[in-house]
Scaffold this motif. Structure first.
Motif, PDB file in Angstrom:
ATOM      1  N   UNK A 136       0.855  -1.182   0.000  1.00 47.94           N
ATOM      2  CA  UNK A 136       0.000   0.000   0.000  1.00 47.94           C
ATOM      3  C   UNK A 136       0.893   1.235   0.000  1.00 47.94           C
ATOM      4  N   UNK A 137       0.406   2.284  -0.591  1.00 45.04           N
ATOM      5  CA  UNK A 137       1.044   3.593  -0.523  1.00 45.04           C
ATOM      6  C   UNK A 137      -0.068   4.625  -0.468  1.00 45.04           C
ATOM      7  N   UNK A 138       0.000   5.516   0.490  1.00 46.56           N
ATOM      8  CA  UNK A 138      -1.060   6.507   0.688  1.00 46.56           C
ATOM      9  C   UNK A 138      -0.466   7.904   0.767  1.00 46.56           C
ATOM     10  N   UNK A 139      -1.312   8.875   0.540  1.00 44.97           N
ATOM     11  CA  UNK A 139      -0.912  10.277   0.655  1.00 44.97           C
ATOM     12  C   UNK A 139      -2.096  11.091   1.146  1.00 44.97           C
ATOM     13  N   UNK A 140      -1.771  12.253   1.685  1.00 46.48           N
ATOM     14  CA  UNK A 140      -2.788  13.167   2.208  1.00 46.48           C
ATOM     15  C   UNK A 140      -2.506  14.561   1.678  1.00 46.48           C
ATOM     16  N   UNK A 141      -3.565  15.249   1.306  1.00 47.27           N
ATOM     17  CA  UNK A 141      -3.460  16.654   0.910  1.00 47.27           C
ATOM     18  C   UNK A 141      -4.590  17.428   1.568  1.00 47.27           C
ATOM     19  N   UNK A 142      -4.418  18.727   1.635  1.00 45.13           N
ATOM     20  CA  UNK A 142      -5.452  19.622   2.139  1.00 45.13           C
ATOM     21  C   UNK A 142      -5.918  20.451   0.956  1.00 45.13           C
ATOM     22  N   UNK A 143      -7.222  20.409   0.697  1.00 51.33           N
ATOM     23  CA  UNK A 143      -7.783  21.012  -0.506  1.00 51.33           C
ATOM     24  C   UNK A 143      -8.968  21.903  -0.147  1.00 51.33           C
ATOM     25  N   UNK A 144      -9.021  23.053  -0.749  1.00 51.08           N
ATOM     26  CA  UNK A 144     -10.140  23.974  -0.532  1.00 51.08           C
ATOM     27  C   UNK A 144     -11.336  23.575  -1.375  1.00 51.08           C
ATOM     28  N   UNK A 145     -12.506  23.567  -0.742  1.00 50.56           N
ATOM     29  CA  UNK A 145     -13.787  23.319  -1.422  1.00 50.56           C
ATOM     30  C   UNK A 145     -13.817  22.022  -2.227  1.00 50.56           C
ATOM     31  N   UNK A 156      -7.832  15.233   2.257  1.00 47.64           N
ATOM     32  CA  UNK A 156      -8.093  14.256   1.200  1.00 47.64           C
ATOM     33  C   UNK A 156      -7.029  13.175   1.263  1.00 47.64           C
ATOM     34  N   UNK A 157      -7.468  11.912   1.401  1.00 50.57           N
ATOM     35  CA  UNK A 157      -6.573  10.763   1.435  1.00 50.57           C
ATOM     36  C   UNK A 157      -6.774   9.923   0.187  1.00 50.57           C
ATOM     37  N   UNK A 158      -5.665   9.475  -0.383  1.00 41.55           N
ATOM     38  CA  UNK A 158      -5.679   8.544  -1.500  1.00 41.55           C
ATOM     39  C   UNK A 158      -4.752   7.394  -1.120  1.00 41.55           C
ATOM     40  N   UNK A 159      -5.253   6.156  -1.227  1.00 38.57           N
ATOM     41  CA  UNK A 159      -4.440   4.967  -0.991  1.00 38.57           C
ATOM     42  C   UNK A 159      -4.479   4.095  -2.228  1.00 38.57           C
ATOM     43  N   UNK A 160      -3.304   3.624  -2.635  1.00 36.30           N
ATOM     44  CA  UNK A 160      -3.176   2.733  -3.783  1.00 36.30           C
ATOM     45  C   UNK A 160      -2.646   1.389  -3.302  1.00 36.30           C
ATOM     46  N   UNK A 161      -3.099   0.311  -3.963  1.00 39.10           N
ATOM     47  CA  UNK A 161      -2.818  -1.054  -3.513  1.00 39.10           C
ATOM     48  C   UNK A 161      -2.264  -1.897  -4.658  1.00 39.10           C
ATOM     49  N   UNK A 162      -1.295  -2.769  -4.320  1.00 34.76           N
ATOM     50  CA  UNK A 162      -0.694  -3.657  -5.298  1.00 34.76           C
ATOM     51  C   UNK A 162      -0.433  -5.011  -4.652  1.00 34.76           C
ATOM     52  N   UNK A 163      -0.771  -6.078  -5.348  1.00 36.91           N
ATOM     53  CA  UNK A 163      -1.635  -6.153  -6.503  1.00 36.91           C
ATOM     54  C   UNK A 163      -3.047  -5.694  -6.147  1.00 36.91           C
ATOM     55  N   UNK A 164      -3.755  -5.272  -7.169  1.00 33.36           N
ATOM     56  CA  UNK A 164      -5.122  -4.782  -6.973  1.00 33.36           C
ATOM     57  C   UNK A 164      -5.993  -5.879  -6.377  1.00 33.36           C
ATOM     58  N   UNK A 165      -6.872  -5.476  -5.477  1.00 33.93           N
ATOM     59  CA  UNK A 165      -7.867  -6.392  -4.938  1.00 33.93           C
ATOM     60  C   UNK A 165      -9.160  -6.240  -5.701  1.00 33.93           C
ATOM     61  N   UNK A 166     -10.210  -6.813  -5.126  1.00 37.72           N
ATOM     62  CA  UNK A 166     -11.555  -6.692  -5.694  1.00 37.72           C
ATOM     63  C   UNK A 166     -11.633  -7.206  -7.120  1.00 37.72           C
ATOM     64  N   UNK A 167     -10.954  -8.311  -7.364  1.00 40.15           N
ATOM     65  CA  UNK A 167     -10.996  -8.936  -8.681  1.00 40.15           C
ATOM     66  C   UNK A 167     -12.215  -9.853  -8.718  1.00 40.15           C
ATOM     67  N   UNK A 168     -13.093  -9.601  -9.662  1.00 38.11           N
ATOM     68  CA  UNK A 168     -14.339 -10.368  -9.755  1.00 38.11           C
ATOM     69  C   UNK A 168     -14.025 -11.853  -9.895  1.00 38.11           C
ATOM     70  N   UNK A 169     -14.712 -12.645  -9.071  1.00 38.64           N
ATOM     71  CA  UNK A 169     -14.539 -14.088  -9.083  1.00 38.64           C
ATOM     72  C   UNK A 169     -13.488 -14.604  -8.122  1.00 38.64           C
TER      73      UNK A 169
END
Length: 180
Positions: A136-145, A156-169
């Motif tokens: 996982x790798x995440x970041x945070x920013x502060x954003x107006x409106x 605002x938080x964004x997290x990215x994951x490898x390998x991707x999860x939520x693979x159908x089936x």
């Protein structure tokens, strides 16, 4: 008053042309995060994973930098896979007011109540506990409106994951519920 919005982003597994441009950076953040922030992100994820027999995630500097690029753009929307050529999972959350890392990640975990292994659904929580995801790798920013006109400053938080999860089936092999 805390105003929280989850962006329903599960996994992005299709590849798009690299020509898609990233949004302009309007907020400053450390893309890799401080050692304290990295520990907080990992702890918040891994405590949830532990309860569902998934091994601990490790920190990816590459994913954190890519998450930082997107978070700094202050666009509360999915990336459509433009951050790297390989597929990745992604989760986004934003809120006004005091919004620490632990609260942000716990917002994703609230989706657990929607999960039914007899009819698997894919949500924020399943990405976190997805057993084949290792980084996982995440970041945070502060954003107006970010959350609408006149909502003021949001975290605002964004997290990215490898390998991707939520693979159908693949839910039955990758999501173990502790309440069964």
């Amino acid at each position: 008053m805390l105003f929280i919005v989850l962006l329903s982003l599960l996994s992005f597994t299709a590849l798009l042309p690299a020509a898609h441009s990233l949004p302009q950076h309007t907020s400053s953040t450390s893309k890799r995060g401080s050692a304290h922030q990295i520990r907080a992100f990992l702890f918040a994820h891994n405590i949830i994973r532990e309860a569902h027999n998934a091994t601990d995630l490790t920190w990816s500097i590459e994913l954190a930098e890519k998450a930082g690029e997107w978070a700094d753009g202050c666009k509360f929307e999915r990336t459509e896979g433009v951050l790297r050529e390989l597929p990745y999972g992604e989760l986004h959350v934003a809120a006004t007011g005091i919004f620490p890392i632990s609260t942000a990640i716990s917002q994703f975990a609230k989706d657990a109540i929607e999960y039914n292994p007899a009819e698997p659904t894919y949500n924020h929580w399943t990405q976190i506990v997805w057993k084949s995801t290792t980084q996982v790798g995440c970041a945070r920013s502060h954003c107006s409106n970010l959350l609408g006109r006149r909502t003021g400053l949001a975290t605002y938080y964004v997290c990215l994951y490898d390998p991707a999860g939520n693979v159908i089936g693949q839910a039955l092999d990758n999501v173990q519920v502790s309440w069964l």
